[in-house]
Enzyme design. Structure first.
Site, PDB file in Angstrom:
ATOM      1  N   GLU A  60      33.875  13.584 -14.564  1.00  0.00           N
ATOM      2  CA  GLU A  60      34.623  12.865 -15.583  1.00  0.00           C
ATOM      3  C   GLU A  60      34.303  13.383 -16.981  1.00  0.00           C
ATOM      4  O   GLU A  60      35.195  13.503 -17.831  1.00  0.00           O
ATOM      5  CB  GLU A  60      34.319  11.364 -15.491  1.00  0.00           C
ATOM      6  CG  GLU A  60      34.750  10.713 -14.191  1.00  0.00           C
ATOM      7  CD  GLU A  60      33.660  10.731 -13.113  1.00  0.00           C
ATOM      8  OE1 GLU A  60      33.678   9.833 -12.254  1.00  0.00           O
ATOM      9  OE2 GLU A  60      32.802  11.648 -13.130  1.00  0.00           O
ATOM     10  N   CYS A  96      29.470   6.996 -15.846  1.00  0.00           N
ATOM     11  CA  CYS A  96      30.822   7.497 -16.129  1.00  0.00           C
ATOM     12  C   CYS A  96      31.779   6.361 -16.446  1.00  0.00           C
ATOM     13  O   CYS A  96      32.779   6.557 -17.141  1.00  0.00           O
ATOM     14  CB  CYS A  96      31.338   8.317 -14.950  1.00  0.00           C
ATOM     15  SG  CYS A  96      30.450   9.886 -14.755  1.00  0.00           S
ATOM     16  N   THR A 207      14.445  33.325  18.049  1.00  0.00           N
ATOM     17  CA  THR A 207      15.290  34.083  17.124  1.00  0.00           C
ATOM     18  C   THR A 207      14.445  34.773  16.065  1.00  0.00           C
ATOM     19  O   THR A 207      14.690  35.929  15.697  1.00  0.00           O
ATOM     20  CB  THR A 207      16.327  33.158  16.457  1.00  0.00           C
ATOM     21  OG1 THR A 207      17.191  32.629  17.459  1.00  0.00           O
ATOM     22  CG2 THR A 207      17.154  33.910  15.430  1.00  0.00           C
ATOM     23  N   LEU A 215      17.329  35.655   6.618  1.00  0.00           N
ATOM     24  CA  LEU A 215      17.828  34.305   6.334  1.00  0.00           C
ATOM     25  C   LEU A 215      18.103  34.107   4.850  1.00  0.00           C
ATOM     26  O   LEU A 215      17.706  33.106   4.241  1.00  0.00           O
ATOM     27  CB  LEU A 215      16.862  33.236   6.851  1.00  0.00           C
ATOM     28  CG  LEU A 215      16.586  33.242   8.362  1.00  0.00           C
ATOM     29  CD1 LEU A 215      15.728  32.053   8.751  1.00  0.00           C
ATOM     30  CD2 LEU A 215      17.875  33.257   9.180  1.00  0.00           C
TER      31      LEU A 215
END
Length: 358
Positions: A60, A96, A207, A215
């Site tokens: 906003e 806001c 892995t 990564l």
């Protein structure tokens, strides 16, 4: 302006623009939600903005700041569209709702309510009590999906979990004990964009040992994700992810310690997934991209710890005697995309109402 064009300028049109703007903050605002805002006077957008960076101005504020000097007298006669309920509390920035009231905006149209305890209708009530006309629920499901990470972390008390894997045309993830590239270079770039969009990326022990991945999102500009390793065995100390810049968290069953940027966190063997999720929530990690192997993916699937699945299929690649991919659970196909010979399928968990409408 032609009547045919004016026909397009509906509440839904302006809200979709809010959503489009909000997406630009992906990977930059978490754990805050993604928010876009558009200010409209007489079917003309005179201001627009989005939440760009965590801790900085909300949508906003950026929207109203974008209004040209020549249009500023129109603000008090305009309608503000915002994809998420405006906040009414002091956080890192002022409320806001106070900004809206200070500019005497007479009408606010909102995509979805903010279910966070400190907001959850309070912003809407504040505006209505001050005489502002408020309408909610415009493109609501699209706005909920936009902030599926934020809403899921609030309701499930865990990060939003995206499972990703690549497979050959015959449903194999690779050969046992061998690093096996499957995706094409263009799809790899997309995966690096996915890494930029999430605060953390997770793999399992197998892995890490076999692929020894970095990564990182080195092929896409943006903040590097926190690297997460699930390690039930003593960890090798020469893994590449341990030497990359940025933080690595190793969930293990042996010890708690910090070694440079590598944080070892001890979890119990029988409850390690739950304890891992709790720790990540404490660290304000709102979502996780899981690029683990078959074992880690199956563990999460069996535990029901997933919200999205993204499957990359190399349709021209066959792998003999490979590791079969996990069985796809009950899931809703959200969409598909094609990049050269790679087909990318996006699935949603039908039990998550922020991803798949009830």
């Amino acid at each position: 302006m032609s009547e045919s064009f004016l026909y397009l300028l509906t509440d839904e049109f302006y809200m979709q623009r809010c959503i489009q703007l909000a997406r630009s903050g992906t990977g930059c605002v978490a754990p805050n939600p993604l928010v876009g805002a558009v200010l409209v006077f007489d079917n003309r957008i005179i201001g627009e903005g989005y939440h760009q960076q965590y801790g900085q101005a909300h949508a906003e504020v950026n929207c109203l700041n974008s209004v040209k000097k020549s249009d500023r007298e129109l603000i008090s006669r305009s309608t503000l569209y915002v994809s998420l309920e405006p906040c009414s509390h002091f956080g890192k920035t002022p409320p806001c709702t106070d900004l809206i009231l200070r500019h005497k905006i007479p009408s606010v149209k909102i995509g979805s309510v903010d279910i966070h305890d400190v907001v959850n209708g309070k912003g809407i009530d504040r505006l209505r009590q001050a005489g502002v006309e408020v309408q909610t629920g415009i493109c609501e499901q699209d706005c909920l999906f936009l902030n599926r990470r934020f809403f899921t972390s609030l309701t499930e008390k865990r990060p939003y979990i995206i499972l990703k894997w690549a497979q050959s045309a015959n449903g194999m993830m690779g050969k046992p004990g061998v690093k096996t590239p499957i995706s094409n270079p263009y799809t790899n770039m997309l995966v690096h964009r996915w890494r930029k969009e999430e605060p953390a990326i997770l793999v399992g022990h197998h892995t890490a040992i076999i692929d020894n991945p970095q990564l990182t999102n080195r092929h896409w500009e943006g903040k590097q994700p926190v690297r997460i390793l699930l390690c039930s065995h003593p960890c090798k100390e020469d893994l590449v992810m341990f030497s990359e810049p940025g933080k690595t968290i190793v969930f293990n069953t042996e010890e708690n310690k910090v070694s440079g940027a590598v944080h070892f966190v001890k979890v119990s063997r029988g409850n390690y997934l739950s304890e891992t999720m709790n720790y990540l929530m404490q660290e304000n990690i709102q979502s996780v991209l899981v690029e683990g192997g078959a074992f880690t993916l199956k563990e999460l699937l069996d535990a029901g710890l997933w919200d999205e699945i993204r499957v990359i299929t190399a349709r021209s690649k066959i792998i003999d005697k490979g590791i079969r991919v996990p069985a796809l659970p009950e899931a809703r196909l959200l969409r598909e995309a094609q990049i050269a010979d790679n087909l990318i399928a996006y699935y949603g968990n039908p039990h998550n109402r922020f991803v798949v409408p009830n």
